[in-house]
Design an enzyme around this catalytic site. Sequence first.
Site, PDB file in Angstrom:
ATOM      1  CB  SER A 101       1.523   0.591  -6.670  1.00  0.00           C
ATOM      2  OG  SER A 101       0.361   1.195  -6.192  1.00  0.00           O
ATOM      3  CG  ASP A 240      -3.542   1.602  -7.513  1.00  0.00           C
ATOM      4  OD1 ASP A 240      -4.387   0.730  -7.238  1.00  0.00           O
ATOM      5  OD2 ASP A 240      -2.489   1.743  -6.856  1.00  0.00           O
TER       6      ASP A 240
END
Length: 447
Positions: A101, A240
């Site tokens: 992530s 992200d």
Amino acid sequence: MSRKYFGTDGVRGLVGESPITPGFAMKLGWAAGKALANQGNSRVLIGKDTRISGYMLESAMEAGFVAAGIDVAFLGPMPTPAVAYLTRTFRGEAGVVISASHNPYHDNGIKFFSADGTKLSDEVELEIESWLDKEMDCVPSEQLGRATRVSDAAGRYIEYCKATFSREYSLKGLRIVLDCAHGATYHVAPPVFTELGAEVITIGNEPNGTNINAQCGATHLDALQKKVVEVRADFGIAFDGDGDRVMMVDGDGTKLDGDIILFILAKHWQKKGIQFGGVAGTLMANMGLELALKERGIEFARSKVGDRYVVELLKQKGWTLGGENSGHILSLDHASTGDGIVAALQVLQVLAETGQSLEQARSGMTMLPQVLINVRFSGNTAPLEAESVKQAVANVEQELAGRGRVLLRKSGTEPLIRVMVEGEDEVLVRALAQTIADEVARVDSVA
């Protein structure tokens, strides 16, 4: 029964150290395959972000799944929500995302989606962990799984994202800066917004395997804020590394986090008469969101930190809108998991329908000063249980006198203690947060 390997968002760690090693990834693929095979299932889809270690872990998991008799379909670099969507589309029994992530490139992780595109249940994760404790074997050659590659995965997801934006409107006339964090959205986000009519200026779209999230994307907005002002864009959008988070900045570079995005959507949907029940946030949600929603008669509830807990709360309440201030936005009418691109498009839908600017759309909510300090700790101590830390918290709460909040928690993905203090006076809040953070660090250093 507690989970040994799975955290709040799959298995995650430093590449090359347990559990993020090729050997463990292969065993995990085999264990997941065994758990799926016990349910009569036969195929999984694997996607990844742009970390260089993704190639290694992808190959290792393939070997494990195939040894368990499970077919594998590779999606290549794809956002996490794309894997969830494509798992449903291709009728896969599970989806796998190889990603850490928003973390740096030297971290990586492995997380799973169920056949309906939601996070695996605790029961299934425990079943997988039970297989991890067993000796790995291999099915007979005629029962081995097969591996294929989905060549049009990106195109399918692009069309899916575009379909969440009403055909009655377009983005024509808007100049938008996209920051793709050198991550999984680099080849899908720009076409989505361009094909809907916007003039798109893209940064953070040249991944090299080691620059993911490096001073860019949803966790580092400086580059986007600077670019928006420089090119006089209407606003900017940052994702992200795996594309499940979104942050926005308005035309003058002011940051809009997940709480503000939730407010914009809830306010507009209420006015339109769209039924969404209420809004689910987390313990980290700004009190300004709660107060603004309350003024409008919109119910608000908090869950533990982590999008899986927000989803659980939404399902419990029968609501469809929730998220985290970090940018995980859940609109269950549009996606089964947090989707940065889809969430951004829902905000742009509001602008298209109202004719407002982003600055105007956010009006009506005042953010209370909230300071978050991350304190790295050894991982072998429990500073949150120390009496001196508890006393520091009690002292701060007394100082706030009911006009703010204190929250301490361990990160579910990194060896960090997150210290959050919220109140009316930013200078005071910052000083109080630092006092607690200093005590946490001191306790850890002498443990």
